[in-house]
Design a protein around this motif. Structure first.
Motif, mmCIF file in Angstrom:
data_model
loop_
_atom_site.group_PDB
_atom_site.id
_atom_site.type_symbol
_atom_site.label_atom_id
_atom_site.label_comp_id
_atom_site.label_asym_id
_atom_site.label_seq_id
_atom_site.Cartn_x
_atom_site.Cartn_y
_atom_site.Cartn_z
ATOM 1 N N ALA A 1 0.910 5.690 3.862
ATOM 2 C CA ALA A 1 1.562 6.004 5.138
ATOM 3 C C ALA A 1 3.046 6.314 4.906
ATOM 4 O O ALA A 1 3.686 5.685 4.064
ATOM 5 C CB ALA A 1 1.431 4.811 6.084
ATOM 6 N N GLY B 1 -1.328 -13.163 4.780
ATOM 7 C CA GLY B 1 -2.046 -12.145 5.542
ATOM 8 C C GLY B 1 -1.540 -11.943 6.973
ATOM 9 O O GLY B 1 -2.135 -11.206 7.738
ATOM 10 N N GLU C 1 -2.605 -1.028 1.256
ATOM 11 C CA GLU C 1 -1.978 -2.085 0.454
ATOM 12 C C GLU C 1 -2.727 -2.203 -0.865
ATOM 13 O O GLU C 1 -3.879 -1.807 -0.985
ATOM 14 C CB GLU C 1 -2.066 -3.431 1.183
ATOM 15 N N LYS D 1 5.773 -5.724 -0.832
ATOM 16 C CA LYS D 1 5.344 -4.464 -0.220
ATOM 17 C C LYS D 1 6.376 -3.362 -0.477
ATOM 18 O O LYS D 1 6.017 -2.195 -0.590
ATOM 19 C CB LYS D 1 5.108 -4.662 1.271
ATOM 20 N N LYS E 1 6.196 -4.467 8.426
ATOM 21 C CA LYS E 1 5.614 -5.401 7.452
ATOM 22 C C LYS E 1 6.688 -6.213 6.742
ATOM 23 O O LYS E 1 7.686 -5.647 6.276
ATOM 24 C CB LYS E 1 4.844 -4.616 6.370
ATOM 25 N N VAL F 1 1.933 -8.515 8.760
ATOM 26 C CA VAL F 1 1.831 -7.123 9.202
ATOM 27 C C VAL F 1 1.762 -7.099 10.724
ATOM 28 O O VAL F 1 0.865 -7.700 11.313
ATOM 29 C CB VAL F 1 0.574 -6.444 8.603
ATOM 30 N N GLU G 1 6.412 1.588 8.790
ATOM 31 C CA GLU G 1 5.616 2.770 8.451
ATOM 32 C C GLU G 1 4.803 3.288 9.617
ATOM 33 O O GLU G 1 4.631 2.610 10.637
ATOM 34 C CB GLU G 1 4.726 2.494 7.241
ATOM 35 N N GLU G 2 4.317 4.516 9.430
ATOM 36 C CA GLU G 2 3.490 5.140 10.462
ATOM 37 C C GLU G 2 2.119 4.452 10.484
ATOM 38 O O GLU G 2 1.687 3.859 9.498
ATOM 39 C CB GLU G 2 3.317 6.634 10.177
ATOM 40 N N MET H 1 -7.198 3.375 3.824
ATOM 41 C CA MET H 1 -7.619 3.938 5.109
ATOM 42 C C MET H 1 -8.175 5.317 4.773
ATOM 43 O O MET H 1 -7.507 6.125 4.122
ATOM 44 C CB MET H 1 -6.409 4.062 6.054
ATOM 45 N N LYS I 1 -11.913 -7.956 9.344
ATOM 46 C CA LYS I 1 -10.754 -8.862 9.375
ATOM 47 C C LYS I 1 -10.569 -9.606 10.689
ATOM 48 O O LYS I 1 -10.030 -10.705 10.705
ATOM 49 C CB LYS I 1 -9.478 -8.074 9.078
#
Ligand code: AMP
Ligand code: GLY
Length: 432
Positions: free
Chosen positions: A118, A152, A285, A103, A145, A155, A187-188, A275, A216
């Motif tokens: 973000a 998975g 991601e 990441k 993260k 996060v 991150e935000e 997003m 999810k």
């Protein structure tokens, strides 16, 4: 041509199902596959991480194209290994797969190339103090993260600064995800609706597949624990034609150009998890493969020869005209084992699978199944991806027919969400 698919889930079943329809595919193998895949392809008992075994198999069986489903073999470098041995393989190199494998790599890459994402900073394990200071600069919720692959689960969305600092501690000091948490991204929190977009690329040219929306969380209305994905539908209503163009312009094109300019051309399937915020699409991601269960709804909407499309990408001369989109909607409802995503039971007999005809617009993709004699037994958390395709483009019909199919299948402890695709319907109603 002879084709080998690597993996054993619903995504790989969807790949095998579509590849079987290709007139140019002769022998079709899947390693290791599952009970449903075994009805269409020859199963090979090799793990996706057994790179040496897979290479040996591909050489001995004159495989013309290998298609990699899951991320682990890609991150381990299977593509580099096959290419070095003169074999054609669809997927990114180890260096390019770092877009999913790290990441920190992905976020630094996006920052360098102006790709919307973000606001963030990344920290190594020596920088815990600086990481805490950054947490104090952000307004909660704050997203922490783990850098590496964590199935998975890496996060953590934290509603307070204190819980963000605790999450940081869990990753860096307690090593909850082992070495995956040695570096972290903080991150935000982004507000909006999520959508996934897939590009099949030879490193330069690309085609996008239908957009999709995953579900999810384990419970209806996006409640409860995160899972690998409890269902999906495509195309995602939130991604209209205008937005797709913007995603291509602001995300896909600069990502592929950026990778090329950085000397790590990206070949394979680029998965952009987005997003859709008030100010536009932002990358949550990247993944270096097709999504699961998104593949189960995106692949049936491809109107064309999947084997030729993926071969042309793997050969570095993508022919975008091979793949058109059916003007249709698809819905996949995942039937899971009781207990999933935590400990779950297996070995339960699945009934009702033989009630479906090949042409009724429903396909049952197997995820965690194995055969025992004539019986099909559950063998995983996610068991089946019950998929309906509405060729007249009606999402509502596709949802209804997927749930009708679900009601005909039974196994002890079967669990599924009852609201797959609902978000797409409410969006459509708002537009009308
Ligand atoms: P990932 O494992 O990166 O797919 O993240 C898992 C989920 O966490 C995503 O599907 C999002 O729902 C959520 N998520 C990750 N990053 C953010 C973010 N910056 N803002 C809001 N939600 C996020
Ligand atoms: N469905 C999410 C993923 O494949 O990563």
């Amino acid at each position: 041509m002879n084709v080998l698919v690597i993996g054993s889930g619903g995504r790989e079943h969807a790949l095998v199902w579509k590849l079987r329809q290709s007139p140019t595919v002769n022998a079709l193998y899947c390693a290791p596959g599952n009970a449903g895949i075994g009805e269409t392809a020859e199963l090979v008992s090799l793990k996706p991480t057994d790179l040496d075994g897979l290479l040996r198999f591909a050489k001995e069986n004159n495989i013309d194209l290998t298609i990699v489903g899951p991320e682990q073999p890609l991150v381990l470098g299977i593509v580099d290994m096959f290419r070095k041995n003169g074999l054609k393989i669809f997927g990114p190199s180890k260096a390019a797969a770092a877009l999913e494998g790290s990441k920190v790599f992905a976020k630094d890459f996006m920052a360098r190339h102006g790709i919307p994402t973000a606001r963030f900073r990344s920290f190594s394990k020596e920088e815990q103090f600086e990481a805490e200071r950054f947490i104090h600069e952000l307004a909660p919720p704050i997203v922490v993260k783990a850098d590496g692959l964590a199935a998975g689960k890496g996060v953590l969305i934290c509603n307070t600064k204190e819980s963000a600092i605790e999450a940081l501690h869990d990753l860096m000091v307690k090593k909850m995800f082992g070495s995956a948490g040695e570096k972290v991204v903080i991150e935000e929190y982004l507000v909006g609706e999520e959508a996934s977009v897939f590009a099949i690329t030879d490193g330069e040219k690309f085609v996008t597949l239908a957009s999709a929306q995953d579900h999810k969380r384990i419970l209806d209305n996006d409640q409860g624990k995160n899972t690998g994905g409890m269902g999906a539908y495509a195309p995602a209503s939130v991604v209209d034609e205008k937005l797709m163009k913007r995603i291509v312009r602001e995300v896909i094109t600069p990502t592929l150009k950026g990778m090329m300019n950085d000397g790590v051309p990206y070949q394979g399937c680029l998965y952009c998890g987005l997003m859709i915020t008030e100010t536009g699409p932002k990358v949550i991601e990247y993944n270096c493969r097709l999504g699961d269960p998104e593949a189960q709804v995106v692949i049936p909407l491809i109107d064309g020869d999947l084997a030729q499309l993926l071969l042309s990408a793997a050969e570095g001369k993508l022919n975008p005209d091979i793949a058109k989109q059916h003007p249709a909607s698809a819905v996949c409802v995942v039937m899971a084992s009781r207990g999933y995503p935590d400990d779950y039971e297996t070995g339960k007999e699945i009934r009702g699978l033989d009630t479906f005809k090949p042409d009724d617009g429903v396909v049952i993709f197997h995820a965690g199944t194995r055969s025992e004699g004539k019986k099909v037994l559950t063998s995983g958390g996610r068991v089946l991806g019950v998929t309906a395709i509405g060729y007249d483009n009606d999402l509502r019909d596709a949802i209804q027919s997927a749930y009708r199919a679900v009601s005909k299948i039974a196994f002890d402890g079967a669990y599924y969400r009852s609201d797959i695709g609902k978000k797409g319907l409410s969006k459509l109603q708002n537009i009308k």
